[in-house]
Motif scaffolding. Structure first.
Motif, PDB file in Angstrom:
ATOM      1  N   GLY A  91       0.822  -1.213   0.000  1.00 18.34           N
ATOM      2  CA  GLY A  91       0.000   0.000   0.000  1.00 18.34           C
ATOM      3  C   GLY A  91       0.851   1.257   0.000  1.00 18.34           C
ATOM      4  N   SER A 146       1.262   4.007  -3.130  1.00 19.71           N
ATOM      5  CA  SER A 146       0.851   5.397  -2.915  1.00 19.71           C
ATOM      6  C   SER A 146       1.849   6.343  -3.583  1.00 19.71           C
ATOM      7  CB  SER A 146       0.728   5.700  -1.426  1.00 19.71           C
ATOM      8  OG  SER A 146       1.998   5.830  -0.837  1.00 19.71           O
ATOM      9  N   ALA A 206      -0.386   1.249  -8.779  1.00 18.60           N
ATOM     10  CA  ALA A 206      -1.548   1.089  -7.908  1.00 18.60           C
ATOM     11  C   ALA A 206      -2.662   0.304  -8.595  1.00 18.60           C
ATOM     12  CB  ALA A 206      -2.062   2.464  -7.473  1.00 18.60           C
ATOM     13  N   TYR A 238      -3.624   2.351   0.901  1.00 21.14           N
ATOM     14  CA  TYR A 238      -3.472   3.263  -0.239  1.00 21.14           C
ATOM     15  C   TYR A 238      -4.394   4.477  -0.086  1.00 21.14           C
ATOM     16  CZ  TYR A 238      -3.939   4.835  -5.099  1.00 21.14           C
ATOM     17  OH  TYR A 238      -3.992   5.578  -6.237  1.00 21.14           O
ATOM     18  N   THR A 294      -3.251   8.509   0.769  1.00 22.92           N
ATOM     19  CA  THR A 294      -3.473   9.602  -0.173  1.00 22.92           C
ATOM     20  C   THR A 294      -4.440  10.637   0.408  1.00 22.92           C
ATOM     21  OG1 THR A 294      -5.062   8.146  -1.247  1.00 22.92           O
ATOM     22  CG2 THR A 294      -2.950   8.375  -2.311  1.00 22.92           C
TER      23      THR A 294
END
Lengths: 332, 237
Positions: free
Chosen positions: B48, B52, B58, B108, B112
């Motif tokens: 993850g 990112s 991703a 992830y 973000t």
């Protein structure tokens, strides 16, 4: 302290954000970069702490090419305040302020002491605010924390990008005034970016007006108002230059350090009481650091020609309407 | 009515007679789940973090993790048993694969989520990329990651029962045995135990998630246990 030597910044899309900049920010001054949006002022500021890299030319920090310094090391020596504040919402106010000292590896006692000292300085009593989260604070309080965080490790230089831009007018005014006081205490070199000419005139010792990536005029506020070099500067400064000069002119620059006989009664009247009813209204004294605008407006309000200047509750002189008027016509 | 009462009695007497064995199987079940988490979490959280930074990776990683989830357990065993033998290893390997999607995805998303201005301020104040991750992005992401783990753990507790098919033990043992012996009481009691286990995990991880959110200064509706722990914490400090 910071010197731009023929600095260019071109972006890959062809924008020439900074176009041959040559000027120096002198140590201990507050220098304001001002201009319409898109003039390259923020980019110029970011060239100092290497958030942007010049495509040509050199930026010197304290005599050294910034490219020769390690970016993170350089940034830890420079305070950074942005319009969006960018507080770490998951941390407490105290942890936010402790950021740079921690990055620099200060010991915990020294950091704690410094955090409390700064919160006090910013008018946020540590006992009440240190353990709170930024989400509990008002916009003005958040930016105070932002400024405290930037000052934490005692930076030699502060970069401030429209720091008060997102605040309501009253809070903005308040923070500007406070910051002017703080700035006298900390004696740091400040590079301040704004699009607001009034803020620039108020905050700056030197003002750099930019347009299309170029420096149009670099002068003191008074010089800028007296002699705008181009039509653009004249328009940018606005048609009310004379009134704006009143705001940058300080009482101490026009006051008389003694009390002439013809004004003795005004001073006597004032000394009898804190505020005395004259013909028109009460006489409210001014401080040496007040602007001529304040003095003039109080003269008009009270219907008198002069006001006592008071510092630490003693009369140190008088300021007269005619002195302000004469100074103004000299300039114009 | 009478039949229902007598069935309930049957269930209770089964539970009472087999309490010891149920406890042992539950323990095995928890062990399998925890081993799975111990292996799956470092892998999934690292993935993850990596994705990112690499937007393009991703899509691929999340897609692969999604596909893994659609593979039937039986098919996994078919591939894994010849390599890892029977018992816990192939079961845990399959469960590790199932745990990936919820944890990678939440890591992830959580990473973000940090405010752009906070990231810019962090950079401007002299944080390296690693320091920004450790001091800003990860702490903000942690409650979201925990929600993903919570999600995964509930799935794992249910799926771990299938491990009994290849001799892994756990509560699945009783379910399979109950099916072949036609012992309804055995199936029902074990299933209830399994659900209780899943709910207990869900609650425990939910409390951890809330605690992480509170630490980040977020407002949450606190569960009873969170309130109790907060009260105890306040008393002690």
């Amino acid at each position: 302290m910071i010197r731009f030597d023929n600095v260019h910044k071109r972006y890959s899309d062809g924008t020439h954000a900074v176009d041959g900049l040559d000027f120096e920010v002198e140590e201990g001054t507050t220098t304001v970069l001002v201009g319409p949006s898109g003039c390259g002022k923020t980019t110029t500021m970011k060239l100092v702490n290497r958030l942007e890299e010049p495509t040509d030319g050199t930026v010197y920090y304290d005599g050294t090419d910034v490219e020769a310094l390690e970016a993170t090391e350089l940034r830890r020596r420079i305070g950074y305040v942005i319009q969006d504040i960018g507080l770490f919402d998951h941390m407490t106010v105290g942890e936010n302020v402790a950021t740079v000292p921690e990055l620099k590896g200060w010991d915990a006692d020294r950091t704690d002491e410094r955090v409390d000292e700064l919160l006090d300085l910013m008018g946020l009593p540590p006992g009440e605010y240190r353990e709170r989260h930024p989400s509990d604070l008002s916009g003005g309080q958040r930016q105070r924390v932002g400024v405290a965080r930037a000052l934490a490790a005692g930076p030699d230089v502060m970069l401030m990008d429209e720091p008060f831009g997102a605040l309501d007018p009253i809070t903005r005014e308040e923070l500007q005034d406070e910051f002017i006081d703080i700035q006298r205490e900390i004696d740091t070199t400040i590079l301040f970016v704004t699009h607001d000419i009034n803020e620039a005139l108020k905050m700056g010792d030197r003002i750099a007006i930019m347009r299309d990536g170029k420096l149009v005029q670099y002068d003191t506020p008074t010089a800028l108002l007296d002699e705008p070099k181009t039509k653009f500067v004249e328009e940018f400064v606005g048609p009310d230059r004379t009134l704006k000069r009143l705001r940058v002119l300080r009482v101490e620059e026009v006051m008389r350090p003694e009390v002439p006989d013809e004004y003795a009664d005004i001073v006597d009247a004032f000394q009898g009481n804190d505020a005395v009813v004259a013909d028109g209204g009460e006489i409210v004294p001014v401080a040496p650091t007040d602007s001529a605008q304040v003095a003039l407006s109080r003269c008009i309000q009270a219907g008198v020609e002069a006001l006592p200047v008071v510092e630490d509750s003693t009369v140190v002189g008088v300021v007269t309407e005619s002195a302000i008027r004469n100074r103004q016509s000299e300039g114009a | 009515m009478l039949a229902a009462v007598s069935f309930l009695g049957e269930l209770l007497s089964f539970a009472a007679e087999n309490a010891g064995r149920l406890a042992r199987l539950s323990y095995e079940h928890v062990a399998i789940t925890l081993w799975t988490l111990a292996i799956a979490l470092p892998v999934a959280v690292s993935l993850g973090v990596v994705i990112s930074y690499y937007e393009r990776a991703a899509t691929v990683v999340l897609w692969v993790a999604g596909v893994l989830m659609t593979i039937p357990a039986i098919a996994f065993f078919g591939v894994l048993v010849p390599v890892l033998g029977i018992g816990n290893p192939p079961t845990i390997a399959a469960l590790v694969a199932y745990a990936q999607l919820p944890v990678i995805r939440n890591t992830y998303i959580g990473l973000t989520q940090a405010d752009d201005a906070a990231i810019e301020a962090g950079t401007g104040l002299g944080m390296t990329r690693l320091e920004r991750l450790r001091r800003v992005r990860l702490p903000v992401a942690l409650p979201v990651v925990m929600a993903g783990i919570r999600n995964a753990v509930v799935i794992l507790v249910g799926l771990a029962a299938i491990g009994a098919f290849i001799g892994a033990g756990g509560l699945g043992d009783f379910i399979f045995y109950g099916i072949s012996a036609g012992d309804t009481a055995m199936i029902v009691v074990t299933t209830v135990a399994l659900s209780a286990l899943a709910l207990a995990f869900d609650y425990a991880f939910g409390v951890i998630e809330q605690w992480l959110r509170l630490r980040n200064g977020e407002e949450v509706d606190r569960a009873v246990l969170t309130r109790t722990l907060a009260a105890v914490h306040a008393r002690l400090s």
